[in-house]
Design an enzyme around this catalytic site. Structure first.
Site, short mmCIF file in Angstrom:
data_model
loop_
_atom_site.label_atom_id
_atom_site.label_comp_id
_atom_site.label_asym_id
_atom_site.label_seq_id
_atom_site.Cartn_x
_atom_site.Cartn_y
_atom_site.Cartn_z
N CYS A 133 0.83 -1.21 0.00
CA CYS A 133 0.00 0.00 0.00
C CYS A 133 0.86 1.27 0.00
O CYS A 133 1.43 1.62 -1.02
CB CYS A 133 -1.01 -0.02 1.14
SG CYS A 133 -2.37 1.16 0.90
N HIS A 186 -3.82 -5.04 0.57
CA HIS A 186 -3.33 -5.39 1.91
C HIS A 186 -3.33 -6.91 2.11
O HIS A 186 -4.23 -7.46 2.72
CB HIS A 186 -4.18 -4.71 2.98
CG HIS A 186 -3.93 -3.25 3.12
ND1 HIS A 186 -3.04 -2.73 4.03
CD2 HIS A 186 -4.44 -2.20 2.45
CE1 HIS A 186 -3.01 -1.41 3.92
NE2 HIS A 186 -3.85 -1.06 2.97
N GLU A 220 -1.53 -8.54 4.10
CA GLU A 220 -1.26 -8.87 5.50
C GLU A 220 -2.53 -9.07 6.31
O GLU A 220 -2.50 -9.68 7.38
CB GLU A 220 -0.39 -7.79 6.15
CG GLU A 220 -1.12 -6.57 6.66
CD GLU A 220 -1.68 -5.64 5.57
OE1 GLU A 220 -2.47 -4.72 5.90
OE2 GLU A 220 -1.32 -5.81 4.39
#
Length: 251
Positions: free
Chosen positions: A113, A219, A221
């Protein structure tokens, strides 16, 4: 045997008028639990910006996402920031030179990001400050006033190509979307490996001779252990970090 160390530069956070160095735990958790490396947070501030000290202990680098934006002056945009409060000068001063060192030293780097945008800017690319105001682009901002699972939930498909496509084994995946800025002009050393339906670049990789220089706009994660694409990317990052660590070439 000790796990290799992945440096994660912090964000500047002001909480009750006090300044903190902070990183969302989801990033360090993905590094520890999926990449199987040891995350180590790097604080900001002029007195703590010792690039040599970081590189001496780093086997890899993760550039996290953030609510802050890269300052437009750093990519030659002749207009003021859209939101002066959504800036982090101290993070910019660490991450941009860190990207260039990672490229030169062939140090594994994974950018997410804001980190994805930093990667492009550090290597000479440019950004749009507000993708949703650009003709032909969609609104890539997250929904507001909804539970966190909805904010980070699936948003839109991206078409994969190149190395990323071979890793994931699919032509298309669905990703989340929580950003204002986006790549306008791609930095010359980078190759686009995923696009949204509106043409926005969603993933990039570095030169083929680099062991791992990769970035995504979404994202991965978020709940990484439950997403097959996220697992694949983080595990390959961890493999590259371990390979460098075992070769004795780190730093």
């Amino acid at each position: 045997m000790s796990r290799p160390v992945v440096i994660i530069p912090c964000d500047t956070k002001v909480i009750e008028s006090m300044t903190f160095d902070a990183v969302g735990r989801k990033y360090s958790a993905a590094v520890a639990e999926v990449a199987d490396c040891q995350p180590l947070l790097a604080p900001l501030g002029p007195s703590m910006l010792d690039m040599g000290a970081l590189l001496e202990i780093a086997d890899g680098i993760l550039l996290s996402g953030s609510v802050s934006n890269v300052h437009p002056s750093l990519y030659g945009l002749d207009e003021p920031p859209l939101n002066e409060k959504a800036l982090d000068h101290e993070r910019d001063s660490l991450t941009l030179p860190l990207v260039r060192e990672a490229l030169q030293r062939k140090l594994p780097l994974f950018a997410i990001c804001r980190g994805f945008q930093e990667l492009n800017v550090a290597l000479g690319g440019t950004l749009d400050q507000a993708v949703h105001t650009v003709s032909g682009r969609n609104d890539h901002r997250e929904p507001s006033d909804v539970p966190m699972d909805d904010r980070f939930g699936p948003s839109h498909p991206v078409t994969l190509s190149g190395t990323l496509k071979s890793w994931i084994g699919k032509d298309e995946i669905i990703v989340n979307s929580l950003h204002w800025q986006g790549i306008q002009r791609l930095a010359q050393p980078l190759t686009a490996e995923a696009h949204a339906k509106d043409g926005l670049i969603e993933a990039v990789r570095g030169p083929s001779e680099h062991p791992f220089l990769f970035g995504v706009q979404w994202h991965p994660e978020w709940q990484a252990k439950n997403n097959t694409a996220s697992i694949e990317i983080f595990r390959r990052f961890g493999d590259a970090v371990r390979k460098l660590n075992s070769s004795g070439l780190a730093a």
